[in-house]
Design a protein around this motif. Structure first.
Motif, PDB file in Angstrom:
ATOM      1  N   LYS A 178      -2.590  -3.046   6.954  1.00 15.60           N
ATOM      2  CA  LYS A 178      -3.868  -2.516   6.479  1.00 15.60           C
ATOM      3  C   LYS A 178      -4.197  -1.205   7.201  1.00 15.60           C
ATOM      4  CE  LYS A 178      -8.405  -3.745   5.035  1.00 15.60           C
ATOM      5  NZ  LYS A 178      -9.337  -4.749   4.572  1.00 15.60           N
TER       6      LYS A 178
ATOM      7  N   LYS B 297      -1.697   1.542   6.207  1.00 20.74           N
ATOM      8  CA  LYS B 297      -2.017   2.229   4.952  1.00 20.74           C
ATOM      9  C   LYS B 297      -3.202   3.177   5.148  1.00 20.74           C
ATOM     10  CE  LYS B 297      -1.648  -1.590   2.274  1.00 20.74           C
ATOM     11  NZ  LYS B 297      -1.680  -2.433   1.056  1.00 20.74           N
TER      12      LYS B 297
ATOM     13  N   ARG C  52      -1.963   6.354   6.570  1.00 20.87           N
ATOM     14  CA  ARG C  52      -1.393   7.260   5.559  1.00 20.87           C
ATOM     15  C   ARG C  52      -2.490   7.905   4.714  1.00 20.87           C
ATOM     16  NH1 ARG C  52       2.371   5.001   1.631  1.00 20.87           N
ATOM     17  NH2 ARG C  52       1.566   2.939   2.109  1.00 20.87           N
ATOM     18  N   ALA C  53      -3.473   7.084   4.308  1.00 17.85           N
ATOM     19  CA  ALA C  53      -4.553   7.627   3.476  1.00 17.85           C
ATOM     20  C   ALA C  53      -5.293   8.728   4.234  1.00 17.85           C
ATOM     21  CB  ALA C  53      -5.513   6.511   3.077  1.00 17.85           C
TER      22      ALA C  53
ATOM     23  N   GLN D 132     -14.667   8.406   2.419  1.00 20.62           N
ATOM     24  CA  GLN D 132     -15.503   7.985   1.294  1.00 20.62           C
ATOM     25  C   GLN D 132     -15.126   6.605   0.788  1.00 20.62           C
ATOM     26  OE1 GLN D 132     -16.314  10.848  -1.718  1.00 20.62           O
ATOM     27  NE2 GLN D 132     -16.516  12.527  -0.275  1.00 20.62           N
ATOM     28  N   MET D 133     -13.892   6.156   1.102  1.00 17.60           N
ATOM     29  CA  MET D 133     -13.495   4.807   0.707  1.00 17.60           C
ATOM     30  C   MET D 133     -13.982   3.778   1.721  1.00 17.60           C
ATOM     31  SD  MET D 133     -11.980   5.226  -2.067  1.00 17.60           S
ATOM     32  CE  MET D 133     -12.767   6.796  -2.405  1.00 17.60           C
ATOM     33  N   GLY D 134     -14.638   4.252   2.780  1.00 19.18           N
ATOM     34  CA  GLY D 134     -15.085   3.349   3.820  1.00 19.18           C
ATOM     35  C   GLY D 134     -14.021   3.067   4.856  1.00 19.18           C
ATOM     36  N   ILE D 135     -12.934   3.844   4.844  1.00 17.63           N
ATOM     37  CA  ILE D 135     -11.890   3.674   5.857  1.00 17.63           C
ATOM     38  C   ILE D 135     -12.411   4.197   7.191  1.00 17.63           C
ATOM     39  CG2 ILE D 135      -9.610   4.509   6.601  1.00 17.63           C
ATOM     40  CD1 ILE D 135      -8.798   4.449   3.634  1.00 17.63           C
TER      41      ILE D 135
ATOM     42  N   VAL E 168     -20.372   1.599   2.041  1.00 16.16           N
ATOM     43  CA  VAL E 168     -19.392   1.173   1.040  1.00 16.16           C
ATOM     44  C   VAL E 168     -19.424  -0.346   0.919  1.00 16.16           C
ATOM     45  CG1 VAL E 168     -16.943   1.100   0.463  1.00 16.16           C
ATOM     46  CG2 VAL E 168     -17.928   3.196   1.387  1.00 16.16           C
TER      47      VAL E 168
ATOM     48  N   GLU F 132      -1.389   1.506  -4.275  1.00 15.57           N
ATOM     49  CA  GLU F 132      -1.872   1.719  -2.910  1.00 15.57           C
ATOM     50  C   GLU F 132      -3.212   2.439  -2.912  1.00 15.57           C
ATOM     51  OE1 GLU F 132       2.240   1.934  -0.273  1.00 15.57           O
ATOM     52  OE2 GLU F 132       1.473   3.749  -1.181  1.00 15.57           O
TER      53      GLU F 132
ATOM     54  N   MET G 179      -5.795  -0.110  -3.630  1.00 14.78           N
ATOM     55  CA  MET G 179      -6.040  -0.948  -2.460  1.00 14.78           C
ATOM     56  C   MET G 179      -6.875  -0.199  -1.407  1.00 14.78           C
ATOM     57  SD  MET G 179      -4.872  -3.837  -3.165  1.00 14.78           S
ATOM     58  CE  MET G 179      -4.878  -4.696  -1.590  1.00 14.78           C
ATOM     59  N   ALA G 180      -6.689   1.098  -1.342  1.00 15.66           N
ATOM     60  CA  ALA G 180      -7.496   1.888  -0.401  1.00 15.66           C
ATOM     61  C   ALA G 180      -8.970   1.775  -0.775  1.00 15.66           C
ATOM     62  CB  ALA G 180      -7.047   3.343  -0.396  1.00 15.66           C
TER      63      ALA G 180
ATOM     64  N   ALA H 187     -10.358  -0.793  -1.881  1.00 15.24           N
ATOM     65  CA  ALA H 187     -10.843  -2.114  -1.476  1.00 15.24           C
ATOM     66  C   ALA H 187     -10.767  -2.276   0.027  1.00 15.24           C
ATOM     67  CB  ALA H 187     -10.018  -3.196  -2.176  1.00 15.24           C
ATOM     68  N   TYR H 188     -10.657  -1.181   0.763  1.00 12.55           N
ATOM     69  CA  TYR H 188     -10.410  -1.272   2.202  1.00 12.55           C
ATOM     70  C   TYR H 188     -11.455  -2.099   2.934  1.00 12.55           C
ATOM     71  CZ  TYR H 188      -9.099  -0.197   6.908  1.00 12.55           C
ATOM     72  OH  TYR H 188      -8.693  -0.331   8.193  1.00 12.55           O
ATOM     73  N   THR H 189     -12.714  -1.963   2.530  1.00 14.25           N
ATOM     74  CA  THR H 189     -13.777  -2.629   3.285  1.00 14.25           C
ATOM     75  C   THR H 189     -13.879  -4.118   2.944  1.00 14.25           C
ATOM     76  OG1 THR H 189     -15.332  -1.983   1.568  1.00 14.25           O
ATOM     77  CG2 THR H 189     -15.180  -0.548   3.511  1.00 14.25           C
ATOM     78  N   ARG H 190     -13.128  -4.557   1.946  1.00 14.43           N
ATOM     79  CA  ARG H 190     -13.221  -5.975   1.562  1.00 14.43           C
ATOM     80  C   ARG H 190     -12.142  -6.786   2.273  1.00 14.43           C
ATOM     81  NH1 ARG H 190     -13.012  -5.978  -4.838  1.00 14.43           N
ATOM     82  NH2 ARG H 190     -13.037  -8.221  -4.455  1.00 14.43           N
ATOM     83  N   SER H 191     -12.408  -8.091   2.465  1.00 16.06           N
ATOM     84  CA  SER H 191     -11.376  -8.915   3.091  1.00 16.06           C
ATOM     85  C   SER H 191     -11.049 -10.154   2.264  1.00 16.06           C
ATOM     86  CB  SER H 191     -11.795  -9.290   4.509  1.00 16.06           C
ATOM     87  OG  SER H 191     -13.125  -9.734   4.498  1.00 16.06           O
TER      88      SER H 191
ATOM     89  N   ARG I  93     -10.356   3.223  -8.426  1.00 18.74           N
ATOM     90  CA  ARG I  93     -10.376   3.079  -6.970  1.00 18.74           C
ATOM     91  C   ARG I  93     -11.807   2.802  -6.485  1.00 18.74           C
ATOM     92  NH1 ARG I  93      -8.585   8.177  -3.390  1.00 18.74           N
ATOM     93  NH2 ARG I  93     -10.531   8.937  -4.299  1.00 18.74           N
TER      94      ARG I  93
END
Lengths: 600, 242
Positions: free
Chosen positions: A160, A163, A166-167, A177-180, B77, B98, B101-102, B104-108, B150
């Motif tokens: 996780k 990835k 990489r993002a 913005q994706m919350g990463i 988010v 991928e 999936m990025a 959905a990063y904040t979800r588990s 996404r």
């Protein structure tokens, strides 16, 4: 032949580990991480400490080293790099250099500066296949690297956080913005990179059999070149770059001898950058993201100087100091003045044309050697040798640099860094002994070898330098160079061929670097190639950044602080460089545009 | 209608530059709202403020009843704000899957994520076909669909879209606008979007705000705005009668 190949693989192994670390951090932070260099030396010393001093088994020492290096990396990132990277990648890069200075010196104080024999923990030549000789140690090193690389790629592909790394490397803003959690991603990358650096350091100790706190610099530079070769930010590229470089280097040494090592490395670098400006695996960097070029431009305004400052500075520097100062102060003063000359000349390259050249030691060395040789062999007077030194530095450096001006972004800085190292390496090849008894300046038969005479000569040259720089800035030429520096595409659209003006700016800077080199040579009366190191190049860069990268008079202030104030710390040589590092970090932290530039 | 998102008297500065001047703006649940304005009027800044990418100097941002003024982007988010960034910004060297999936990063919840991934493939068949292809190799329209999908992967209540039609051919622009309506109708997701072409924007939005130099200068229902002479002059190219 096969032994050379094995040698190359083992060298490549170390470079690949280092390069992957450098690329990883570059990818997620857009920062060239010089602190990575220190982890090579630190990893080697820690391994020596645990194995040779504490008597721990190697298998216990190895993970310990990795954990310590990783933790240290985290501290460095949290305290220094990340706060700066957020607003200024260039400042962050310089601060990583400062951190690396501090780390090397702390390591020297803790472990001692001498070379330590690293115990042979694994057999090194117990296998013989035909003519090939290698040992368990070599097999273990290569296997560990293979395992590390496989684990890393699986982690990046499926993990996780992997990835997310990489993002973030591909598009930091979108990742946010994706919350990463980009901050966490950066911390993790830094920890991995530092651990890999430590691992590479342990391998160096295993391979060479000796460990030294400063052994990191050479290897770090090569790993850095490997990362660039592969394409900064590309991990696969880092691995390929590392092994390619290691093998080419091993064969180069086999055919041409060890002194050619640096030349080989940097010739490969420059050739690759010209053929593939983004590295073997990387893409050509976008023009919109050129953090090393022009990051300081347009940031903040220079402080306004009242008119009386100039005559006052002239009187203090030219009359008061020579009258009242002791010889010791005057000798320090000559150093300050020479670096001010070199740095003031450098502002046209770094500040105006926006090229942060990292190899000024090259033209300085050319100037010093030219001046020494023409006075000794052709019996030029010092006064004639001085401009000749400048001219030859400008011409030779320009010819050598001519292929690199099409290179973009970070890569142009790296190419100039390579150029500087390569120039000194060539000189070392031609004149390995150094030159003694360089004649001191004379004026109608009077020998000018007192501190005050040197001081006044340097002061005069500095005044001329500043007047020339001031004149250039006000000229049409100066404005065109500034235009190229602030927006090369826009300048191109107005019909200005940017690379020509960058080359010209570099030639002007090289001229003054050569003049500075000449002054140094005739005052030391002795020169050798070890004086013109990358540290000297970086010192010039930090001086101009300290003072405000496009202000020639800022270079004087920067020089006073970095050369003069550091001289005050001479009574404690170990702490001196640590203090230097801290000053640098504080300046880039609070005055990222330079001391004389108000933050915008 | 309850307010899903509410900006109240928000001020944002870039250094000395006053970028948002006391703006108040709301988006109701399941509503489509458009943000209009010329270049450098503060549209993108408003979007970034809502996403927490820029700090506000004063004023508050509430989302779903919670004060998120100082919350991290990650928190927002999770709370249900998703983003379709300007110029799409898909991760070019990651595969389509991928990229999803990025989002959905904040979800588990693994099961829920897998389910949503399936749904997105049904919803956007083109993306299903290209699931293992690198996103950078997709066409502009496909990248836009990927950016939508996404965003939806985080199960948002609100999607903020910064110029989703930018750089697309006119035919694709219609498709994108249709898709916005479809997402809104079928999934009940509220949409706040920035659009340069006022007429197009107002054709699908229920309400709109007009920004000029960082200030909301006009607001109203789409109908009101379409018939406002100022709007007609500034955006719709119809000369006012003297």
């Amino acid at each position: 032949m096969l032994n050379t190949l094995i040698d190359g693989l083992l060298r490549g192994n170390v470079y690949a580990l280092g390069a992957v670390g450098i690329s990883l951090v570059f990818g997620v932070m857009n920062v060239v991480n010089f602190a990575q260099f220190s982890f090579f030396g630190l990893g080697a010393m820690l391994a020596w400490f645990f194995v040779a001093q504490e008597g721990l088994p190697f298998w216990l020492a190895l993970p310990l080293v990795l954990v310590i290096c990783g933790a240290l990396g985290l501290v460095i990132n949290i305290s220094v790099v990340r706060p700066l990277a957020k607003f200024l990648p260039l400042a962050a890069m310089l601060s990583t250099y400062a951190v690396s200075q501090i780390l090397d010196n702390v390591s020297q104080i803790s472990f001692g500066a001498q070379f330590r024999v690293f115990p042979q923990v694994l057999p090194t030549s117990n296998f013989h296949i035909g003519n090939m000789r290698f040992g368990t140690s070599d097999v273990v090193m290569l296997s560990i690297t293979a395992v590390v690389m496989v684990v890393m790629s699986l982690f990046l592909k499926y993990g996780k956080i992997g990835k997310a790394i990489r993002a973030t490397a591909q598009d930091q803003e979108a990742a946010l913005q994706m919350g990463i959690p980009v901050g966490l991603v950066q911390h993790v990358s830094f920890v991995i990179a530092s651990s890999l650096g430590g691992l590479a350091g342990v391998f160096i100790a295993l391979y060479i059999g000796v460990a030294n706190p400063t052994s990191g610099l050479d290897i770090g530079l090569t790993a850095f070149v490997a990362a660039t070769l592969g394409g900064l930010g590309s991990l696969v590229g880092g691995v390929i770059g590392g092994f390619v470089l290691g093998i080419l280097e091993a064969f180069g040494i086999y055919f041409f001898g060890d002194t050619s090592r640096e030349i080989i490395v940097f010739v490969i670098l420059i050739v690759v950058l010209i053929v593939r400006p983004g590295g073997l695996m990387g893409k050509v960097p976008l023009i919109s993201t050129e953090p090393l070029t022009g990051t300081f431009l347009g940031k903040g305004r220079p402080l306004r100087m009242p008119r009386w400052v100039w005559p006052a500075a002239f009187v203090v520097g030219g009359v008061v100091i020579p009258l009242v100062a002791s010889d010791y102060v005057l000798t320090t003063g000559t150093q300050v003045l020479i670096y001010a000359i070199i740095a003031a000349g450098f502002t046209v390259t770094a500040g105006q044309s926006g090229v942060l050249a990292l190899g000024q030691a090259g033209p300085i060395a050319i100037g010093a050697y030219t001046s020494a040789l023409v006075t000794m062999n052709l019996h030029f007077s010092f006064w004639a040798a001085l401009p000749v030194a400048g001219l030859s530095a400008a011409i030779i450096a320009s010819v050598l640099a001519s292929p690199i001006w099409g290179v973009k972004g970070h890569y142009i800085s790296i190419a100039t860094l390579g150029l500087g190292v390569a120039i000194v390496a060539i000189i070392q090849l031609l004149e390995p002994q150094g030159i003694y008894n360089i004649p001191v300046p004379q004026w109608f038969g009077t020998v000018l070898s007192t501190p005050i005479a040197y001081y006044l000569i340097d002061f005069g040259v500095l005044v001329i330098t500043l007047l020339v720089m001031w004149r250039i800035r006000r000229s049409h030429l100066g404005r065109v160079i500034s235009a190229v520096g602030s927006d090369e595409v826009a300048a191109l659209a107005s019909g200005v061929r940017g690379r020509n003006y960058k080359a010209l700016a570099f030639a002007i800077s090289a001229f003054f670097a050569g003049v500075g080199g000449s002054l140094l040579a005739h005052q030391y009366t002795y020169i050798d190639p070890t004086m013109f190191t990358m540290l000297m190049s970086l010192l010039v860069v930090t001086i101009v950044i300290m003072g405000g990268v496009s202000l020639p008079y800022g270079a004087v202030v920067g020089s006073i602080i970095l050369i003069g104030a550091m001289e005050l710390l001479r009574f404690t040589p170990e702490l001196r460089i640590i203090a230097y590092g801290l000053v640098l970090i504080l300046v880039v932290r609070f005055r990222p545009g330079g001391i004389l530039v108000r933050n915008s | 209608m309850t307010d899903l998102l509410a900006l109240d008297d928000v001020n944002v500065y870039y250094g000395p530059f006053h970028a948002l001047r006391g703006n108040t703006l709301t988006v109701g649940e399941g509503e489509i709202v458009s943000l209009l304005g010329g270049n450098a009027s503060g549209k993108s800044t408003t979007m970034k403020t809502i996403l927490g990418l820029i700090k506000v100097k004063s004023g508050t941002v509430h989302f779903a009843g919670e004060d998120v003024t100082h919350a991290s982007t990650r928190h927002r988010v999770k709370a249900g704000i998703a983003s379709v960034p300007e110029a799409r910004r898909v991760f070019p060297q990651m595969t389509v899957d991928e990229n999803l999936m990025a989002g959905a990063y904040t979800r588990s919840d693994r099961a829920g994520i897998a389910e949503d991934l399936e749904r997105m493939r049904d919803r956007f068949p083109r993306l299903a076909e290209r699931r293992r292809q690198e996103a950078g190799t997709l066409s502009g329209g496909e990248q836009q669909m990927l950016a939508f999908a996404r965003a939806l992967m985080s199960r948002p209540k609100l999607i903020c879209m910064d110029e989703p039609t930018m750089g697309l051919a006119p035919k694709l622009v219609d498709q994108v606008l249709d898709e916005i309506v479809r997402i809104n109708k079928e999934l009940g997701v509220a949409v706040l979007f920035v659009e340069q072409q006022a007429e197009l924007a107002l054709s699908i939005a229920s309400r709109g705000y007009v920004l000029a130099t960082g200030e909301i200068v006009l607001k109203g229902t789409s109908n009101e705005l379409l018939h406002n002479p100022q709007i007609q002059e500034a955006y719709l190219g119809k000369a006012t009668q003297a």
